[in-house]
Design a protein around this motif. Sequence first.
Motif, PDB file in Angstrom:
ATOM      1  N   PHE A 232       0.438  -0.938   0.103  1.00  0.00           N
ATOM      2  CA  PHE A 232       0.215   0.589  -0.071  1.00  0.00           C
ATOM      3  C   PHE A 232       1.134   1.491   0.104  1.00  0.00           C
ATOM      4  O   PHE A 232       0.623   2.463  -0.364  1.00  0.00           O
ATOM      5  CB  PHE A 232      -0.564  -0.229   1.791  1.00  0.00           C
ATOM      6  CG  PHE A 232      -2.181   1.024   1.545  1.00  0.00           C
ATOM      7  CD1 PHE A 232      -2.643   0.641   0.937  1.00  0.00           C
ATOM      8  CD2 PHE A 232      -1.557   2.534   1.932  1.00  0.00           C
ATOM      9  CE1 PHE A 232      -3.668   2.639   0.502  1.00  0.00           C
ATOM     10  CE2 PHE A 232      -1.842   3.441   2.259  1.00  0.00           C
ATOM     11  CZ  PHE A 232      -3.682   3.571   1.294  1.00  0.00           C
ATOM     12  N   ILE A 233       1.949   0.851   0.784  1.00  0.00           N
ATOM     13  CA  ILE A 233       3.013   2.509   0.873  1.00  0.00           C
ATOM     14  C   ILE A 233       3.282   2.747  -0.555  1.00  0.00           C
ATOM     15  O   ILE A 233       3.824   3.520  -0.749  1.00  0.00           O
ATOM     16  CB  ILE A 233       3.641   2.243   1.728  1.00  0.00           C
ATOM     17  CG1 ILE A 233       3.123   1.864   3.466  1.00  0.00           C
ATOM     18  CG2 ILE A 233       4.997   2.942   2.087  1.00  0.00           C
ATOM     19  CD1 ILE A 233       4.102   1.975   4.308  1.00  0.00           C
TER      20      ILE A 233
ATOM     21  N   TYR B 254       3.547   8.500  -3.696  1.00  0.00           N
ATOM     22  CA  TYR B 254       3.341   9.814  -4.295  1.00  0.00           C
ATOM     23  C   TYR B 254       2.308  10.344  -4.398  1.00  0.00           C
ATOM     24  O   TYR B 254       1.987  11.211  -5.400  1.00  0.00           O
ATOM     25  CB  TYR B 254       4.641   9.902  -5.188  1.00  0.00           C
ATOM     26  CG  TYR B 254       6.143   9.401  -5.094  1.00  0.00           C
ATOM     27  CD1 TYR B 254       6.698  10.150  -4.327  1.00  0.00           C
ATOM     28  CD2 TYR B 254       6.385   8.143  -5.712  1.00  0.00           C
ATOM     29  CE1 TYR B 254       7.493   9.614  -3.632  1.00  0.00           C
ATOM     30  CE2 TYR B 254       6.962   7.215  -5.798  1.00  0.00           C
ATOM     31  CZ  TYR B 254       8.175   7.961  -4.479  1.00  0.00           C
ATOM     32  OH  TYR B 254       9.631   7.988  -3.932  1.00  0.00           O
ATOM     33  N   LYS B 255       1.170   9.562  -4.223  1.00  0.00           N
ATOM     34  CA  LYS B 255      -0.062  10.644  -3.857  1.00  0.00           C
ATOM     35  C   LYS B 255      -0.706  10.987  -3.178  1.00  0.00           C
ATOM     36  O   LYS B 255      -0.916  10.710  -1.792  1.00  0.00           O
ATOM     37  CB  LYS B 255      -1.050   9.393  -4.493  1.00  0.00           C
ATOM     38  CG  LYS B 255      -1.859   8.769  -6.058  1.00  0.00           C
ATOM     39  CD  LYS B 255      -2.030   7.712  -6.250  1.00  0.00           C
ATOM     40  CE  LYS B 255      -1.964   7.088  -7.616  1.00  0.00           C
ATOM     41  NZ  LYS B 255      -3.365   6.527  -8.185  1.00  0.00           N
TER      42      LYS B 255
ATOM     43  N   ALA C  93      -2.058  11.261   0.768  1.00  0.00           N
ATOM     44  CA  ALA C  93      -0.268  10.826   1.872  1.00  0.00           C
ATOM     45  C   ALA C  93      -1.213  10.514   3.706  1.00  0.00           C
ATOM     46  O   ALA C  93      -0.469  10.075   3.952  1.00  0.00           O
ATOM     47  CB  ALA C  93      -0.458  12.740   2.035  1.00  0.00           C
ATOM     48  N   VAL C  94      -1.859  10.674   4.138  1.00  0.00           N
ATOM     49  CA  VAL C  94      -2.806  10.722   5.415  1.00  0.00           C
ATOM     50  C   VAL C  94      -2.364   9.334   5.785  1.00  0.00           C
ATOM     51  O   VAL C  94      -2.039   8.506   6.240  1.00  0.00           O
ATOM     52  CB  VAL C  94      -4.097  11.087   5.112  1.00  0.00           C
ATOM     53  CG1 VAL C  94      -4.615  11.141   7.301  1.00  0.00           C
ATOM     54  CG2 VAL C  94      -3.666  12.980   5.714  1.00  0.00           C
TER      55      VAL C  94
ATOM     56  N   GLN D 214       1.251   7.186   5.490  1.00  0.00           N
ATOM     57  CA  GLN D 214       1.353   7.982   7.026  1.00  0.00           C
ATOM     58  C   GLN D 214       1.014   6.830   8.519  1.00  0.00           C
ATOM     59  O   GLN D 214       1.493   6.737   8.744  1.00  0.00           O
ATOM     60  CB  GLN D 214       1.427   9.372   7.423  1.00  0.00           C
ATOM     61  CG  GLN D 214       2.175  10.633   6.647  1.00  0.00           C
ATOM     62  CD  GLN D 214       3.501  10.478   6.566  1.00  0.00           C
ATOM     63  OE1 GLN D 214       4.542   9.800   7.664  1.00  0.00           O
ATOM     64  NE2 GLN D 214       4.140   9.774   5.487  1.00  0.00           N
ATOM     65  N   GLN D 215      -0.406   6.713   7.626  1.00  0.00           N
ATOM     66  CA  GLN D 215      -0.578   5.613   9.276  1.00  0.00           C
ATOM     67  C   GLN D 215      -0.004   4.326   9.239  1.00  0.00           C
ATOM     68  O   GLN D 215       0.021   3.729   9.842  1.00  0.00           O
ATOM     69  CB  GLN D 215      -2.287   5.591   8.678  1.00  0.00           C
ATOM     70  CG  GLN D 215      -2.837   7.364   9.328  1.00  0.00           C
ATOM     71  CD  GLN D 215      -4.942   7.114   9.386  1.00  0.00           C
ATOM     72  OE1 GLN D 215      -5.076   6.214   8.422  1.00  0.00           O
ATOM     73  NE2 GLN D 215      -4.609   7.862   9.787  1.00  0.00           N
ATOM     74  N   LYS D 216       0.076   3.880   7.778  1.00  0.00           N
ATOM     75  CA  LYS D 216       0.252   2.544   7.856  1.00  0.00           C
ATOM     76  C   LYS D 216       1.958   2.470   8.067  1.00  0.00           C
ATOM     77  O   LYS D 216       2.608   1.571   8.384  1.00  0.00           O
ATOM     78  CB  LYS D 216       0.064   2.594   6.349  1.00  0.00           C
ATOM     79  CG  LYS D 216      -1.048   1.813   5.620  1.00  0.00           C
ATOM     80  CD  LYS D 216      -1.635   1.007   6.277  1.00  0.00           C
ATOM     81  CE  LYS D 216      -2.739   0.881   4.828  1.00  0.00           C
ATOM     82  NZ  LYS D 216      -3.874  -0.451   6.143  1.00  0.00           N
TER      83      LYS D 216
END
Length: 657
Positions: free
Chosen positions: A276-277, A282-283, A287-288, A291-293
């Motif tokens: 997923f990351i 780069y989308k 982004a949120v 960062q959570q992942k």
Amino acid sequence: MISVEGLKVEFGVKPLFVDASFVINDRDRIALVGKNGAGKSTMLKILCGQQKATAGTVSIPNDCRIGYLPQVMILQDDTTVREEAQKAFADITKQKERLDRMNQELAERTDYESEGYLALIEKYTTEHERYLMMGAESREAELERTLMGLGFLRTDFERPTSEFSGGWRMRIELAKILLQKPDVLLLDEPTNHLDIESIQWLEQFLAQSSSAVVLVSHDRAFINNVSNRTLEISCGRVIDYKVKYNEYVVLRQERREQQIRAYENQQKEVAEMKDFIERFRYKATKAVQVQQKIKQLEKIVPIEIDEVDNSAMHLKFPPCLRSGDYPVICDEVRKDYGAHTVFDHVTLTIKRGEKVAFVGKNGEGKSTLVKCIMGEIPYTGELKIGHNIQIGYFAQNQAQLLDENLTVFQTIDNVAKGDIRLRINDILGAFMFGGEESDKKVKVLSGGERSRLAMIRLLLEPVNLLILDEPTNHLDMPSKDVLKEAIKAFDGTAIIVSHDREFLDGLVTKVYEFGGGKVREHLGGIYDFLREKRISELNELGQIGSSSPTSNKTAPSPSEPPADQSAAISKALSYAEHKEQQKRIKRAEKAVKESEARIEKMEARLKELDDLLMIPENASDMMLVTEYTSTKKCLDEEVEKWEQLSEELETITQNIT
């Protein structure tokens, strides 16, 4: 009794264990297990205060007495066996000296009415009661019982300890520790120098002892018969299993399977997060979530899987010449040392391909007969070694014959032939000489390591008659399994001198018992021999207690009833007995059926639980795992009960027919 909190031990970059916490309670029988080098002996040394931990605390009450038997110890040579064993009663001896001094003072003083004299009488009375509570009156009987249980004869008691081998002197040290009756017994490989009978005596002693026991042993049968709890050192952690050793083995396998499932699920989850990351890194719209992942990924604690010694492997002896049909034939063989006859009238035949065991108390001639077969010592009688015999011999001092200037690897490389040379590192790993250990010089190895190295050499030599004298003394369980598998697959003949019942079980088909100057042959395995021996002893007791049958027939008691009256009584008794037997059969059949129903119900539930645990989301469900474990334990107990009930039913039915 003893509390261990957050214990940590470091000898190098990687600690032996960290955050070890457990409690030793009264009457605990703890088997301390783990692969070689895990820190078992180190743990015992910390518990007895001989070594300090890097961190953590070991809390021991002031009045708690600890007895510790290490694998190796410095032994005294200036006393007799009895005198050395009596050192166990040092506290009692000091107490007796204090009482004698007070008694002497009471006899010399004449101020009978003074407060000092009365106070002395009161003190003497209190100290004398304490003296009796210490078991002073029975200490000599206990000393003799313990020494004889460990294999000594009464005639040995006054012999100097210097006349005994290191193994026998270790028995004296064990006797001293047992006689001290400590609150906690710490035993590091106590069975290494004991024969089967002494091991069984020690099992019974520990079962009846009020002391807590922490035990390190590679004798599976011994630790399973003694333990009621298992502490495993694995992955640098101490895991506490509240069960005996055999049950621990099952639970450990189940625990590991659960860990593997949880690990696989975790790896799958980690892979999905990373995917997923990478996909949305780069989308801006994601982004949120990215960062959570990343934060979730950082917080994941990797699941560790318990270490399993995968070094165990299948070894096979290299091909050799086919020997004659009868590798060893003894006819009226006798061996004397001066006026002492070790054995006589030894007549036996060992056929090609047989695996036989030599068992009996130490000193009864097992190793002596082996030396006769090897031609190392003279004897009388006739002893024939068969045609084309190539003997591979592992003596108890075999380790001393290795070249000290060679490395471990060179020692094995010199005897390995053919394709086996490509697997030398695997073989060394199976016997705990993996990695840098293989580069060590023989001269820096311990006695146990040398014994293992000598065993590997023997496994690689082309022989058709294998003679092993106490081969398992310094092998851990995986190494013993490797050796046992190799001997079972061995095409030749094997003679094994051993006290290790678990090692001999399923390996030998004939047992030769040494004792009383005789050698007796018993067909069957080691447990068949042990069962037969107990039955034989019971029959002898029965014969001793019974009177002569001929005298009963020819000289009836004057008080016997007339013949016709006896017949009537007998008939009435027969009818009543028949009714009672029928009732017993019905009760036994009912008990068997009820047991079968319970087994069927538990097996069905186990299948349901097994199916549930195969579902990934249930892999870490501890309630299901706990229920599975408890149900499996109950099932095993019920199956054992069903076997007993079935045997009882069969016995009752046979008695009627």
